[in-house]
Design an enzyme around this catalytic site. Structure first.
Site, PDB file in Angstrom:
ATOM      1  N   ASN A  29       7.446 -23.024  -8.663  1.00 38.99           N
ATOM      2  CA  ASN A  29       8.571 -23.710  -8.047  1.00 38.99           C
ATOM      3  C   ASN A  29       8.641 -23.278  -6.584  1.00 38.99           C
ATOM      4  OD1 ASN A  29      11.335 -24.208  -7.141  1.00 38.99           O
ATOM      5  ND2 ASN A  29      11.704 -24.833  -9.253  1.00 38.99           N
ATOM      6  N   SER A  78      10.963 -24.663 -20.050  1.00 38.99           N
ATOM      7  CA  SER A  78      11.004 -26.009 -20.613  1.00 38.99           C
ATOM      8  C   SER A  78      11.079 -27.051 -19.495  1.00 38.99           C
ATOM      9  CB  SER A  78      12.231 -26.110 -21.527  1.00 38.99           C
ATOM     10  OG  SER A  78      12.301 -27.351 -22.165  1.00 38.99           O
ATOM     11  N   GLU A 107       5.719 -27.287 -12.462  1.00 37.98           N
ATOM     12  CA  GLU A 107       4.781 -28.240 -13.055  1.00 37.98           C
ATOM     13  C   GLU A 107       4.284 -29.237 -12.016  1.00 37.98           C
ATOM     14  OE1 GLU A 107       7.956 -27.253 -16.221  1.00 37.98           O
ATOM     15  OE2 GLU A 107       7.892 -27.599 -14.073  1.00 37.98           O
ATOM     16  N   CYS A 140      11.857 -30.051 -17.069  1.00 37.39           N
ATOM     17  CA  CYS A 140      13.001 -30.909 -16.774  1.00 37.39           C
ATOM     18  C   CYS A 140      12.615 -32.382 -16.922  1.00 37.39           C
ATOM     19  CB  CYS A 140      13.493 -30.628 -15.351  1.00 37.39           C
ATOM     20  SG  CYS A 140      12.424 -31.341 -14.091  1.00 37.39           S
ATOM     21  N   ASP A 193      18.785 -26.656  -8.653  1.00 35.49           N
ATOM     22  CA  ASP A 193      17.436 -26.921  -9.160  1.00 35.49           C
ATOM     23  C   ASP A 193      17.454 -27.824 -10.392  1.00 35.49           C
ATOM     24  OD1 ASP A 193      14.569 -26.188  -8.658  1.00 35.49           O
ATOM     25  OD2 ASP A 193      14.709 -25.580 -10.761  1.00 35.49           O
ATOM     26  N   CYS A 251       9.727 -33.429 -14.394  1.00 33.35           N
ATOM     27  CA  CYS A 251       8.404 -32.914 -14.760  1.00 33.35           C
ATOM     28  C   CYS A 251       7.914 -33.552 -16.059  1.00 33.35           C
ATOM     29  CB  CYS A 251       8.450 -31.400 -14.870  1.00 33.35           C
ATOM     30  SG  CYS A 251       8.831 -30.606 -13.280  1.00 33.35           S
ATOM     31  N   HIS A 294       8.898 -28.513  -8.341  1.00 25.61           N
ATOM     32  CA  HIS A 294       9.044 -27.639  -9.502  1.00 25.61           C
ATOM     33  C   HIS A 294       7.671 -27.078  -9.833  1.00 25.61           C
ATOM     34  CE1 HIS A 294      13.029 -29.368 -11.307  1.00 25.61           C
ATOM     35  NE2 HIS A 294      13.157 -28.993 -10.046  1.00 25.61           N
TER      36      HIS A 294
END
Length: 145
Positions: free
Chosen positions: A39, A77, A52, A79, A142, A82, A50
């Site tokens: 991130n 996990s 990912e 979002c 975020d 992503c 982010h």
């Protein structure tokens, strides 16, 4: 611990060391990392970097067949943003470090037959709990709250 999740955790720690949010990710294809990231929203003043998304960006353009054989390892996990990218590129497997501090769009991913493994890794949980406690405003930003 899995070596790929260790690489994602290393990315998360790198982000924290840079003054950012400790979420890391690696994209693995045929037993090698083709993209890694963390991130970098704070560091780059970005609204989309982010962990990912950064890993996907750093993997560069890949043929669709490559994405369909990848596994994405992420410390948290994913979002909705992503998860959308995961679905767009047809990534079939995600290994998630933890979903205790944040439950992303796992139901959406499962609905589209993405295989999810959630580790509830104590290192991932600890990194996020400490960050959220120390930086609640940045965390709320975020996750779009």
């Amino acid at each position: 611990m899995d070596k790929w999740m260790e690489a994602a955790i290393d990315e998360a720690k790198k982000g924290l060391d840079e003054g950012g949010i400790p979420i890391g990710s690696v994209l693995v294809y045929q037993d090698r990392i083709i993209g890694r990231g963390h991130n970098r929203r704070i560091q780059k003043g970005s609204c989309i970097l982010h962990g990912e998304m950064d890993a996907l960006e750093n993997a560069g353009r890949q043929p669709a067949a490559v994405y369909r054989e990848c596994t994405l390892y992420t410390t948290l996990s994913p979002c909705p943003m992503c998860s959308g990218a995961i679905l767009l590129y047809g990534i079939p497997r995600i290994v998630i470090g933890e979903n205790e501090t944040f439950m992303g769009s796992e139901a959406l991913l499962r609905q589209h037959e993405v295989a999810l493994t959630v580790l509830q890794d104590p290192v991932c949980i600890g990194l996020m709990r400490r960050f959220i406690q120390q930086n609640p405003d940045i965390w709320q930003e975020d996750i779009g709250v």
